[in-house]
Each structure stands twice: as structure tokens, then as C-alpha cells.
Design a protein around this motif. Structure first.
Motif, mmCIF file in Angstrom:
data_model
loop_
_atom_site.group_PDB
_atom_site.id
_atom_site.type_symbol
_atom_site.label_atom_id
_atom_site.label_comp_id
_atom_site.label_asym_id
_atom_site.label_seq_id
_atom_site.Cartn_x
_atom_site.Cartn_y
_atom_site.Cartn_z
ATOM 1 N N PHE A 18 -4.519 9.417 -5.277
ATOM 2 C CA PHE A 18 -3.186 8.957 -5.772
ATOM 3 C C PHE A 18 -2.002 9.608 -4.767
ATOM 4 C CE2 PHE A 18 -4.589 8.712 -10.235
ATOM 5 C CZ PHE A 18 -4.586 7.433 -10.312
ATOM 6 N N ALA A 19 -2.353 10.632 -4.030
ATOM 7 C CA ALA A 19 -1.275 11.056 -3.154
ATOM 8 C C ALA A 19 -1.663 10.615 -1.593
ATOM 9 C CB ALA A 19 -1.425 12.798 -3.055
ATOM 10 N N SER A 20 -2.842 9.728 -1.643
ATOM 11 C CA SER A 20 -3.281 9.455 -0.278
ATOM 12 C C SER A 20 -2.554 8.447 0.420
ATOM 13 C CB SER A 20 -4.536 9.091 -0.507
ATOM 14 O OG SER A 20 -4.864 7.786 -0.982
ATOM 15 N N TRP A 21 -2.522 8.136 1.701
ATOM 16 C CA TRP A 21 -1.890 7.175 2.459
ATOM 17 C C TRP A 21 -2.499 5.795 1.858
ATOM 18 C CZ3 TRP A 21 2.403 6.482 5.375
ATOM 19 C CH2 TRP A 21 2.533 5.439 6.347
ATOM 20 N N ASP A 22 -4.001 5.865 1.602
ATOM 21 C CA ASP A 22 -4.297 4.468 1.147
ATOM 22 C C ASP A 22 -3.753 3.962 0.028
ATOM 23 O OD1 ASP A 22 -6.161 2.435 1.249
ATOM 24 O OD2 ASP A 22 -7.841 3.511 0.488
ATOM 25 N N ALA A 23 -3.724 4.862 -1.054
ATOM 26 C CA ALA A 23 -3.025 4.171 -2.200
ATOM 27 C C ALA A 23 -1.473 3.955 -2.102
ATOM 28 C CB ALA A 23 -2.872 5.650 -3.490
ATOM 29 N N PHE A 24 -0.746 4.536 -1.292
ATOM 30 C CA PHE A 24 0.615 4.160 -0.839
ATOM 31 C C PHE A 24 0.702 2.825 -0.390
ATOM 32 C CE2 PHE A 24 3.753 4.122 2.868
ATOM 33 C CZ PHE A 24 4.769 4.123 1.914
ATOM 34 N N ARG A 25 -0.283 2.549 0.797
ATOM 35 C CA ARG A 25 -0.297 1.394 1.318
ATOM 36 C C ARG A 25 -0.499 0.200 0.273
ATOM 37 N NH1 ARG A 25 2.747 0.518 5.415
ATOM 38 N NH2 ARG A 25 2.583 1.797 7.449
ATOM 39 N N LYS A 26 -1.274 0.515 -0.787
ATOM 40 C CA LYS A 26 -2.026 -0.806 -1.572
ATOM 41 C C LYS A 26 -0.829 -0.927 -2.583
ATOM 42 C CE LYS A 26 -6.754 0.312 -1.776
ATOM 43 N NZ LYS A 26 -7.260 -0.845 -1.452
ATOM 44 N N VAL A 27 0.318 -0.139 -2.698
ATOM 45 C CA VAL A 27 1.349 -0.528 -3.580
ATOM 46 C C VAL A 27 2.766 -0.641 -2.935
ATOM 47 C CG1 VAL A 27 0.254 0.606 -5.426
ATOM 48 C CG2 VAL A 27 1.862 1.727 -3.975
ATOM 49 N N GLU A 28 2.657 -0.467 -1.724
ATOM 50 C CA GLU A 28 4.056 -0.474 -1.050
ATOM 51 C C GLU A 28 4.849 -1.752 -0.803
ATOM 52 O OE1 GLU A 28 6.021 0.732 3.360
ATOM 53 O OE2 GLU A 28 3.787 0.754 3.111
ATOM 54 N N THR A 29 3.937 -2.688 -0.475
ATOM 55 C CA THR A 29 4.347 -3.947 -0.175
ATOM 56 C C THR A 29 4.522 -4.747 -1.531
ATOM 57 O OG1 THR A 29 3.801 -3.870 2.208
ATOM 58 C CG2 THR A 29 4.207 -6.145 1.138
ATOM 59 N N PRO A 30 3.390 -4.857 -2.117
ATOM 60 C CA PRO A 30 3.321 -5.839 -3.572
ATOM 61 C C PRO A 30 4.299 -5.230 -4.488
ATOM 62 C CG PRO A 30 1.056 -5.010 -2.691
ATOM 63 C CD PRO A 30 2.001 -4.104 -1.939
ATOM 64 N N LEU A 31 4.716 -4.030 -4.499
ATOM 65 C CA LEU A 31 5.626 -3.572 -5.281
ATOM 66 C C LEU A 31 7.199 -2.979 -5.104
ATOM 67 C CD1 LEU A 31 3.472 -1.303 -7.677
ATOM 68 C CD2 LEU A 31 3.877 -3.607 -8.112
ATOM 69 N N ALA A 32 6.938 -3.127 -3.754
ATOM 70 C CA ALA A 32 8.640 -3.327 -3.069
ATOM 71 C C ALA A 32 9.016 -1.758 -3.416
ATOM 72 C CB ALA A 32 9.521 -4.221 -3.766
ATOM 73 N N LEU A 33 8.328 -0.813 -2.888
ATOM 74 C CA LEU A 33 8.497 0.630 -3.095
ATOM 75 C C LEU A 33 9.887 1.121 -2.722
ATOM 76 C CD1 LEU A 33 5.550 2.891 -2.763
ATOM 77 C CD2 LEU A 33 6.308 1.778 -4.880
ATOM 78 N N ALA A 34 10.158 0.732 -1.588
ATOM 79 C CA ALA A 34 11.530 1.211 -0.692
ATOM 80 C C ALA A 34 12.763 0.607 -1.897
ATOM 81 C CB ALA A 34 11.652 0.607 0.616
#
Length: 392
Positions: free
Chosen positions: A119-135
Motif C-alpha cells: 500500500f505504501a509502494s510506488w506501484d500501488a500509487f501509480r495504479k490509483v494516481e491517474t484513474p482516481l485523480a489523486l492530485a
């Protein structure tokens, strides 16, 4: 009387003239004494503290800022919670160290730490960054705590967003039960729930991929070795079949033993016939049976010569046959070992396989859980008072 008066006048005339002293300035008349004014009122201890710049900087300013931020500015934070457990049926025995420490010690705790790292990895972050518009969603909060604000040093790059994402995703592991609690915070309740669901789905997919990779790593070499041995065995069997078709012999070794026994019997037969012929010729030289025995002896000796001629060819074919036979038997033995190694690899892959079970689905918060305003305001007050007690 006249004499005495004259003498007094002479004495007075003989005295030196008196000198007049320097004139002194006239003394001012004493002023009327006025009553003393009443003493001014002394400020209180708090008023005296407020006049000290150090107290203002160490106590007043931080507390005013905390009350202003947590009481007025801070935006509400919603937290979605899910509970899950990672199990491995082949590794469910606690160790002695885990029993002494009070931890579960089985695969659930190990799987929990695997999930925490994922959950703290870069892989998990990349999986949700674009689809869920984290920024975009993490930037909707107050100017202090939102992404791109004071909390991130006004940085908006992907690394800053990753670090901010790690702070919003909290994973807690119960060491006794091995249950993993996933807490995801966001500025919007619906978004927090959606982010938790996507993270759970990504964790399940990651766990399945990890199991498949481990199974492939364990089984790939064993399966490839078994396939190579099976191919070699098929080649040996085909070569044996071709040899038997070419020679017309199923087993040259058995043919060799059969011909050897035939030669022994023919040799004994030839010797017996020769002995009979010699004895009959000595007893009855003109007996016609003597010629018959000699003819039979010659026939037997021809059979012996014919059989003896086949031995070199049988020796050559037998050596080739033995080579094919040894190769086949070796490959059969290796195939058995490969099957055993494949079974062990399957057991090892199953032993390292993890299963993710969702105990409770992501919650849908209706009220915010943060920020804990009174706790933060009280904590700042207590910390500043302790600091003032140390530095005053």
C-alpha cells in the motif's frame, strides 16, 4: 558721674569700626507641603506576562494560531476503514519466539506486512494516481493540510504526491490476530470509500500476481526438466523401435544366448555323431550306417559354422542395442526424479501461496473523523506551557 561718662565715650571712640557682612540672598519662603499622590495600581501576573515578548512568541502566538486553524480554517477529514487478513494454510504454526512475544507468528502477520509495504509502494500509487485523480482530490482541503499547500511545502510534483498519499493511507496490523486495518483519509467521504475499494482490488490482484510468479519460479525449471527428459525418452523409444525393425530382432541379447545354446547343443551332437561313427566303423567297417553318421556329422558342423558366422553381427547389433537400452533406462530413472522434483516444487509453491480474505468491506463515513480539534488545541497549549516553564 561726669568722669565715668567721659571714659565710656572715649572707649567707644577707640573701638574699630564694625564691618558689615556680605549680603546673602533672601531665603525663599517654605512652600506649603502638598499631600503625596496615591500609588498607581500594579498590573496582574498575566498582564506582566503579556508584556514579555518571549511569552508572546512561545505561548500566545502558537495557541492563537492553533485555535484559529483548528477552530476555523481546518477542513473536515473523512476516513474509510476496511479489515482484511492474509492467510497461508501451509504456514499457520506459530514459532517459539512469536509465542513468547505475544504475536500471532503465523502467515497472517507476515502477509499483513506484505500488504503494508504494498500500500505504501510506488506501484500501488501509480495504479490509483491517474484513474482516481489523486492530485485534484487531495488538493481540495484547507490551505494548510491539502496537497500543494503548507503540508507539502507547496510542492506539486509526483514524488510529493506519493509522500502525501502514503500519509493518507494508514495500515495497522494486530500482532495477536494478524488482522490488517486499512484506513484511507480524504477530504470527501465518497472519494475516501472509492479509493479504499480500488486499493483493495489492486492488493488482491497484486497478491494473485505474486502467487503466480512464485509458482512459476518454483515450477518452471522442474517442468522444463521433465519435458526435456520426456523428449529424450521418446527419442530412445523411437530409436529402439527403428533398431528392431531393421534387425528383425526384439532383443539381440536373447538371440545371442539362444544361438550360443544352439551352438553348444550342435557341438555336443556333432561330437556324439562322430563317436558313434567311429565306433560303428571299427566294429563293422562296411556298415552303411557309418556313411549316414558321417553325413549327419557334416550337416551338424555346417549348422555350427553358419551359427558362428552370425555372432560378429549379433555382437555389433547387441552393443548398439545395449547403448539404446541404457539410455532409455537412464531417462526413465531421470523422469521419475523429475516427477518427484515437480511434486516438491508444487508443494513449495503451495506453501508460499497467500490468500487475501476481506473481513469487512470499506466503510462509507457519514461524519468526519478529523481533525481532532480539541485534542490538537489542548496539545498545543500544554506543549507551549511546558516550553515556557523550561525557558523562562
Amino acid at each position: 558721674m561726669t568722669f565715668y561718662a567721659e571714659a565710656k565715650r572715649l572707649r567707644e571712640d577707640s573701638r574699630p569700626a564694625e564691618t558689615t557682612p556680605f549680603p546673602l540672598p533672601p531665603r525663599a519662603a517654605p512652600e506649603a507641603k502638598t499631600p503625596d499622590p496615591a500609588p498607581a495600581a500594579q498590573p496582574s501576573w498575566f498582564g506582566r506576562l503579556l508584556r514579555r515578548p518571549l511569552f508572546l512568541a512561545a505561548v500566545v502566538v502558537p495557541n492563537v494560531a492553533s485555535v484559529l486553524y483548528f477552530g476555523v480554517i481546518a477542513a473536515p477529514v473523512y476516513t474509510s476503514t476496511a479489515a482484511l487478513m492474509v492467510l497461508n494454510p501451509k504456514q499457520n504454526g506459530p514459532s517459539l519466539s512469536s509465542l513468547l512475544s505475544g504475536a500471532s507468528g503465523d502467515s497472517s502477520e507476515q502477509g499483513g506486512y506484505i500488504l503494508k509495504e504494498y500500500f505504501a509502494s510506488w506501484d500501488a500509487f501509480r495504479k490509483v494516481e491517474t484513474p482516481l485523480a489523486l492530485a485534484e482530490n487531495f488538493g481540495k482541503g484547507d490551505p494548510i493540510g491539502r496537497f500543494g499547500g503548507v503540508a507539502t511545502g507547496f510542492r506539486t510534483n509526483d514524488v510529493a504526491l506519493w509522500r502525501y498519499f502514503q500519509k493518507q493511507v494508514d495500515v495497522k496490523i494486530d500482532q495477536k490476530s494478524g488482522i490488517v486495518a486499512l484506513n484511507v483519509s480524504a477530504w470527501d467521504a465518497a472519494y475516501a470509500t472509492r479509493l479504499t475499494k480500488v486499493l483493495l482490488a489492486a492488493a488482491i490482484a497484486h497478491m494473485d500476481a505474486m502467487n503466480a510468479q512464485q509458482q512459476g519460479d518454483f515450477l518452471q525449471s522442474a517442468v522444463a526438466r521433465k519435458a526435456a527428459i520426456e523428449a529424450a525418452l521418446r527419442s530412445d523409444l523411437a530409436a529402439l523401435a527403428q533398431f528392431r525393425n531393421q534387425t528383425g530382432t526384439y532383443d539381440p541379447k536373447e538371440l545371442y544366448l539362444s544361438n550360443l545354446a544352439l551352438m553348444n547343443s550342435l557341438t555336443m551332437k556333432a561330437t556324439e555323431l562322430k563317436s558313434q561313427g567311429q565306433a560303428l566303423s571299427a566294429a563293422t567297417p562296411n556298415n552303411p550306417q557309418v556313411e549316414n553318421l558321417a553325413s549327419a556329422t557334416r550337416s551338424v558342423r555346417q549348422d555350427i559354422a553358419t551359427t558362428a558366422k552370425s555372432f560378429p553381427a549379433m555382437a555389433r547389433s547387441s552393443s548398439r542395442y545395449e547403448k539404446l537400452l541404457v539410455s532409455r533406462d537412464n531417462n526413465i530413472t531421470l523422469l521419475g526424479q523429475a516427477n518427484l522434483a515437480l511434486q516438491e516444487a508444487q508443494a513449495a509453491a503451495e506453501k508460499n501461496r497467500y490468500y487475501l480474505n476481506v473481513i469487512s468491506s470499506p466503510s462509507e463515513p457519514q461524519t468526519p473523523e478529523g481533525p481532532e480539534r480539541l485534542m490538537w488545541i489542548g496539545g498545543v497549549l500544554l506543549a507551549t506551557l511546558l516550553l515556557w516553564g523550561l525557558i523562562r
